[in-house]
Design a protein around this motif. Sequence first.
Motif, PDB file in Angstrom:
ATOM      1  N   GLU A 110     -41.688  27.210  -6.907  1.00 55.07           N
ATOM      2  CA  GLU A 110     -40.783  28.371  -6.822  1.00 55.07           C
ATOM      3  C   GLU A 110     -39.914  28.469  -8.075  1.00 55.07           C
ATOM      4  OE1 GLU A 110     -40.655  30.942  -4.657  1.00 55.07           O
ATOM      5  OE2 GLU A 110     -42.452  30.053  -3.769  1.00 55.07           O
ATOM      6  N   GLY A 111     -39.416  27.323  -8.544  1.00 51.02           N
ATOM      7  CA  GLY A 111     -38.617  27.308  -9.769  1.00 51.02           C
ATOM      8  C   GLY A 111     -39.428  27.764 -10.971  1.00 51.02           C
ATOM      9  N   LEU A 112     -40.665  27.264 -11.055  1.00 53.52           N
ATOM     10  CA  LEU A 112     -41.544  27.680 -12.152  1.00 53.52           C
ATOM     11  C   LEU A 112     -41.877  29.165 -12.064  1.00 53.52           C
ATOM     12  CD1 LEU A 112     -43.995  24.639 -12.215  1.00 53.52           C
ATOM     13  CD2 LEU A 112     -42.342  25.251 -13.992  1.00 53.52           C
ATOM     14  N   LYS A 113     -42.051  29.646 -10.844  1.00 53.59           N
ATOM     15  CA  LYS A 113     -42.375  31.064 -10.637  1.00 53.59           C
ATOM     16  C   LYS A 113     -41.221  31.949 -11.140  1.00 53.59           C
ATOM     17  CE  LYS A 113     -44.111  33.986  -6.924  1.00 53.59           C
ATOM     18  NZ  LYS A 113     -44.390  34.029  -5.483  1.00 53.59           N
ATOM     19  N   LYS A 114     -39.990  31.524 -10.856  1.00 47.73           N
ATOM     20  CA  LYS A 114     -38.827  32.285 -11.327  1.00 47.73           C
ATOM     21  C   LYS A 114     -38.766  32.276 -12.857  1.00 47.73           C
ATOM     22  CE  LYS A 114     -36.035  31.633  -7.208  1.00 47.73           C
ATOM     23  NZ  LYS A 114     -34.916  30.914  -6.589  1.00 47.73           N
ATOM     24  N   PHE A 116     -41.294  31.943 -14.893  1.00 47.71           N
ATOM     25  CA  PHE A 116     -42.400  32.773 -15.377  1.00 47.71           C
ATOM     26  C   PHE A 116     -42.043  34.253 -15.262  1.00 47.71           C
ATOM     27  CE2 PHE A 116     -46.338  35.124 -14.202  1.00 47.71           C
ATOM     28  CZ  PHE A 116     -46.922  35.140 -15.466  1.00 47.71           C
ATOM     29  N   GLU A 117     -41.497  34.647 -14.121  1.00 44.07           N
ATOM     30  CA  GLU A 117     -41.151  36.057 -13.896  1.00 44.07           C
ATOM     31  C   GLU A 117     -40.041  36.528 -14.836  1.00 44.07           C
ATOM     32  OE1 GLU A 117     -40.393  36.085  -9.678  1.00 44.07           O
ATOM     33  OE2 GLU A 117     -42.524  36.287  -9.202  1.00 44.07           O
ATOM     34  N   SER A 118     -39.153  35.604 -15.214  1.00 47.23           N
ATOM     35  CA  SER A 118     -38.073  35.998 -16.133  1.00 47.23           C
ATOM     36  C   SER A 118     -38.511  35.912 -17.595  1.00 47.23           C
ATOM     37  CB  SER A 118     -36.842  35.113 -15.907  1.00 47.23           C
ATOM     38  OG  SER A 118     -37.103  33.786 -16.296  1.00 47.23           O
ATOM     39  N   PHE A 126     -46.909  27.824 -17.050  1.00 46.89           N
ATOM     40  CA  PHE A 126     -46.711  27.812 -15.601  1.00 46.89           C
ATOM     41  C   PHE A 126     -47.842  27.052 -14.912  1.00 46.89           C
ATOM     42  CE2 PHE A 126     -47.886  29.696 -11.504  1.00 46.89           C
ATOM     43  CZ  PHE A 126     -46.735  29.468 -10.778  1.00 46.89           C
ATOM     44  N   MET A 127     -49.079  27.365 -15.279  1.00 45.74           N
ATOM     45  CA  MET A 127     -50.232  26.716 -14.644  1.00 45.74           C
ATOM     46  C   MET A 127     -50.247  25.213 -14.921  1.00 45.74           C
ATOM     47  SD  MET A 127     -51.641  28.992 -12.875  1.00 45.74           S
ATOM     48  CE  MET A 127     -53.201  28.286 -12.415  1.00 45.74           C
ATOM     49  N   LYS A 128     -49.970  24.845 -16.152  1.00 42.59           N
ATOM     50  CA  LYS A 128     -49.985  23.424 -16.517  1.00 42.59           C
ATOM     51  C   LYS A 128     -48.904  22.657 -15.759  1.00 42.59           C
ATOM     52  CE  LYS A 128     -50.232  20.315 -20.416  1.00 42.59           C
ATOM     53  NZ  LYS A 128     -50.351  20.187 -21.848  1.00 42.59           N
ATOM     54  N   GLN A 129     -47.698  23.197 -15.711  1.00 44.08           N
ATOM     55  CA  GLN A 129     -46.600  22.522 -15.019  1.00 44.08           C
ATOM     56  C   GLN A 129     -46.794  22.547 -13.505  1.00 44.08           C
ATOM     57  OE1 GLN A 129     -42.689  23.701 -16.381  1.00 44.08           O
ATOM     58  NE2 GLN A 129     -43.399  23.805 -18.496  1.00 44.08           N
ATOM     59  N   ALA A 130     -47.352  23.612 -12.990  1.00 50.14           N
ATOM     60  CA  ALA A 130     -47.590  23.713 -11.544  1.00 50.14           C
ATOM     61  C   ALA A 130     -48.587  22.660 -11.083  1.00 50.14           C
ATOM     62  CB  ALA A 130     -48.081  25.108 -11.176  1.00 50.14           C
ATOM     63  N   HIS A 131     -49.530  22.317 -11.957  1.00 53.16           N
ATOM     64  CA  HIS A 131     -50.523  21.292 -11.612  1.00 53.16           C
ATOM     65  C   HIS A 131     -50.055  19.899 -12.014  1.00 53.16           C
ATOM     66  CE1 HIS A 131     -53.676  23.824 -10.074  1.00 53.16           C
ATOM     67  NE2 HIS A 131     -53.534  24.640 -11.085  1.00 53.16           N
TER      68      HIS A 131
END
Length: 181
Positions: A110-114, A116-118, A126-131
Motif C-alpha cells: 500500500e505504501g509503495l502504491k501511494k 507510485f501513484e504520486s 514499484f514491481m521490484k520493491q513489491a517483490h
Amino acid sequence: MKFKGLIFTLALFLMPAAALANDTTPANHEAKPCDCKDGKRHHMNHKDWQVMMAEREQKLLGWVSQYTPEKKAEWSRVLKEKKDLRTQWMSPENSAKREQWKKERIAKIEGLKKQFESGKITKEEFMKQAHGGKEMGHWKTFHELRIAIDKKDNKQAAILLNRLLEQTKQHNKLMKEKLAK
C-alpha cells in the motif's frame, strides 16, 4: 431415417446440458472449502495445485537425472527440505506468523502504491520493491530450462538446472528465516 438423425442431434445437444444440471461434487473437491478469496487469479482448487506441483517436481527430477545426474541426491534433499519448510509454514502453529507477515506485506505494498501513484517511484521500481528485491527468477529460469530442453541444448539445460538449484536453496534459506522470526 430422418427421425433417428433428429433424435441423435437432440441427444448431442442435451447431454452436455444434462451433465451441467447434475449437481454433484467432483471427486477432487476438498472436504472443507478453502478460505482464500475467489479472485481473478484463483483458477483451480488447492488439490489441483498440489498435483501440478508434484508433477513439476517429478519432471524436474527427470531432467536432473538426464542432464546433471551427479546432483540428483542434492536436488532430492533440497526439494524435500522445500516441501518440509512449506508444510511447516502452513501449519496451524505458524498461522500467527503468516498473518503478521501478510499484514506487513499488505502495508508495504500500500505504501509503495501511494508512492507510485504520486510519481515518486516508477512502475519498475514499484514491481521490484513489491517483490522484495527478488524478481521471481526461479520461474524465469524454469521457463528457460524448458526451452533449452525442447531445443535439446544439453549444456544450457545443465547450466540452468544448477542455477535453479541455487535459487531453490536461496528460497529455502528465506523460508527458514521467516520461520525463525
